[in-house]
Design an enzyme around this catalytic site. Structure first.
Site, PDB file in Angstrom:
ATOM      1  N   GLN A  13       0.830  -1.218   0.000  1.00  0.00           N
ATOM      2  CA  GLN A  13       0.000   0.000   0.000  1.00  0.00           C
ATOM      3  C   GLN A  13       0.862   1.264   0.000  1.00  0.00           C
ATOM      4  O   GLN A  13       0.653   2.166  -0.798  1.00  0.00           O
ATOM      5  CB  GLN A  13      -0.910  -0.002   1.233  1.00  0.00           C
ATOM      6  CG  GLN A  13      -1.902   1.156   1.248  1.00  0.00           C
ATOM      7  CD  GLN A  13      -2.590   1.350   2.599  1.00  0.00           C
ATOM      8  OE1 GLN A  13      -2.170   0.783   3.610  1.00  0.00           O
ATOM      9  NE2 GLN A  13      -3.647   2.141   2.609  1.00  0.00           N
ATOM     10  N   TYR A 143       2.136  -8.185  15.876  1.00  0.00           N
ATOM     11  CA  TYR A 143       2.556  -7.047  15.055  1.00  0.00           C
ATOM     12  C   TYR A 143       3.065  -5.906  15.954  1.00  0.00           C
ATOM     13  O   TYR A 143       4.141  -5.342  15.730  1.00  0.00           O
ATOM     14  CB  TYR A 143       1.359  -6.587  14.219  1.00  0.00           C
ATOM     15  CG  TYR A 143       1.573  -5.363  13.374  1.00  0.00           C
ATOM     16  CD1 TYR A 143       2.453  -5.377  12.294  1.00  0.00           C
ATOM     17  CD2 TYR A 143       0.851  -4.191  13.632  1.00  0.00           C
ATOM     18  CE1 TYR A 143       2.617  -4.247  11.508  1.00  0.00           C
ATOM     19  CE2 TYR A 143       1.015  -3.065  12.838  1.00  0.00           C
ATOM     20  CZ  TYR A 143       1.901  -3.096  11.781  1.00  0.00           C
ATOM     21  OH  TYR A 143       2.055  -1.982  11.004  1.00  0.00           O
ATOM     22  N   ILE A 173      -3.651   4.062   7.385  1.00  0.00           N
ATOM     23  CA  ILE A 173      -3.380   4.858   6.179  1.00  0.00           C
ATOM     24  C   ILE A 173      -4.522   4.631   5.175  1.00  0.00           C
ATOM     25  O   ILE A 173      -4.841   3.483   4.846  1.00  0.00           O
ATOM     26  CB  ILE A 173      -2.050   4.429   5.501  1.00  0.00           C
ATOM     27  CG1 ILE A 173      -0.888   4.431   6.499  1.00  0.00           C
ATOM     28  CG2 ILE A 173      -1.758   5.295   4.287  1.00  0.00           C
ATOM     29  CD1 ILE A 173      -0.315   5.773   6.821  1.00  0.00           C
TER      30      ILE A 173
END
Ligand code: SER
Length: 326
Positions: A13, A143, A173
């Protein structure tokens, strides 16, 4: 010596759009786009695209040395949602990948390494509003754990070896070029994509779920401005950055005001707990003070631009399909 840039995770992305921006700054031939999948059409012809598995230290070093790399944007990572589906892989890619990059930077005197961190570095015990940089960092996702450890590893390589490692804690985002892959904040992007395609959407977090976000042009500016920032003025090595905070319902309403026929339902899945463990808003004043960070897009400006860009894309795809006689 000419600056030569390596981008890992180039086809993701952020990577796709960052690679295009970097080609404009450093010159097409001086930006080496890398990933483990075939290059997208958008990047394939404009400059070098190479295979790179960041978990393989020899590949990382060979590619950096052969291409005389001076700057690395290390974006290859497994995001939060996918990370919970395969925590072992998340650790391997995120930690060993960063370690290999930093070791290469140390050994071969790469000038600078930029790595995104994330709001996932925070956890359920972190204050939820206007969260500062220095606070409780006890994430509950793999994560998030790799992001906290990564921030510390960056700082370690800076203090011990002088590697100019810098990092940004990105919020969700929103972008239109390349879809995100496996994150918890992907629902925000999905809503716009579905609405422009004339489809309804089932959102995987509740209406009230509120998180900080950033529109891609601001995210790219943040990366490039942090890279260009005068090192002697940096007090921190890791920075919070944010554009606006919005609930899932705020996004659905913003889409609805522009596309009234859009309908959105809310059916939370395993990602709800992840989202609830993150702050609702973050304080990015240190980035503003130390390197002049200032975002341009709020929810309304982002929504206008996002829908206009997605519609442009649809028009191009429709025209191409017509021309190819399909
Ligand atoms: N967008 C990321 C995710 O949801 C947060 O860093 O995993």
């Amino acid at each position: 010596m000419t600056d030569r840039v390596l981008v890992t995770g180039s086809y993701g992305q952020i990577g796709t759009e960052l690679t295009l921006r970097l080609r404009g700054i450093y010159g097409d031939a001086n930006v080496i786009a890398t990933d483990i999948t075939p290059a997208p059409e958008l990047l394939e012809e404009g400059g070098p695209c190479r295979y790179l598995d960041v978990t393989d230290p020899r590949q990382v070093t060979a590619l950096a040395v052969e291409n005389k790399i001076t700057h690395i944007y290390h974006l290859a990572a497994i995001l939060s949602g996918n990370g919970e589906l395969n925590p072992q892989k998340c650790w391997d890619v995120n930690m060993n990948g960063l370690y290999n990059i930093l070791e290469t930077a140390r050994t071969w005197k790469v000038k600078q390494v930029i790595t995104p961190s994330s709001i996932a570095a925070f956890g359920p015990d972190t204050p939820k509003e206007h969260t500062p940089i220095d606070t409780i960092l006890r994430p509950t996702t793999m994560y998030g754990i790799t992001k906290v450890a990564g921030e510390l590893l960056n700082e370690y390589y800076n203090q011990k070896y002088g590697v100019d490692a810098r990092s940004l804690r990105f919020p969700g985002i929103v972008s239109h070029e390349t879809e995100p892959g496996g994150g918890t904040t992907d629902y925000a992007v999905d809503m716009y994509v579905k609405a422009v395609a004339g489809e309804s959407y089932t959102c995987f977090v509740t209406e009230e779920t509120t998180l900080p976000f950033l529109y891609m042009p601001d995210a790219l500016n943040a990366l490039l401005e942090l890279s260009a920032a005068d090192e002697s003025k940096l007090i921190h090595r890791t920075f919070n950055v944010t554009g606006f905070s919005a609930s899932a319902a705020d996004f659905a309403d913003a889409v609805n005001r522009r596309i009234p026929e859009f309908s959105c339902e809310f059916e939370p899945d395993f990602r709800q707990i992840i989202a609830e463990s993150w702050p609702r808003s973050i304080d990015d004043n240190d980035a503003r003070r130390e390197w002049g960070w200032k975002p341009s897009f709020d929810l309304e400006a982002m929504s206008d631009d996002m829908i206009a860009r997605l519609r442009e894309k649809e028009t191009v795809v429709a025209a191409n399909t017509e021309n190819s006689g399909v």
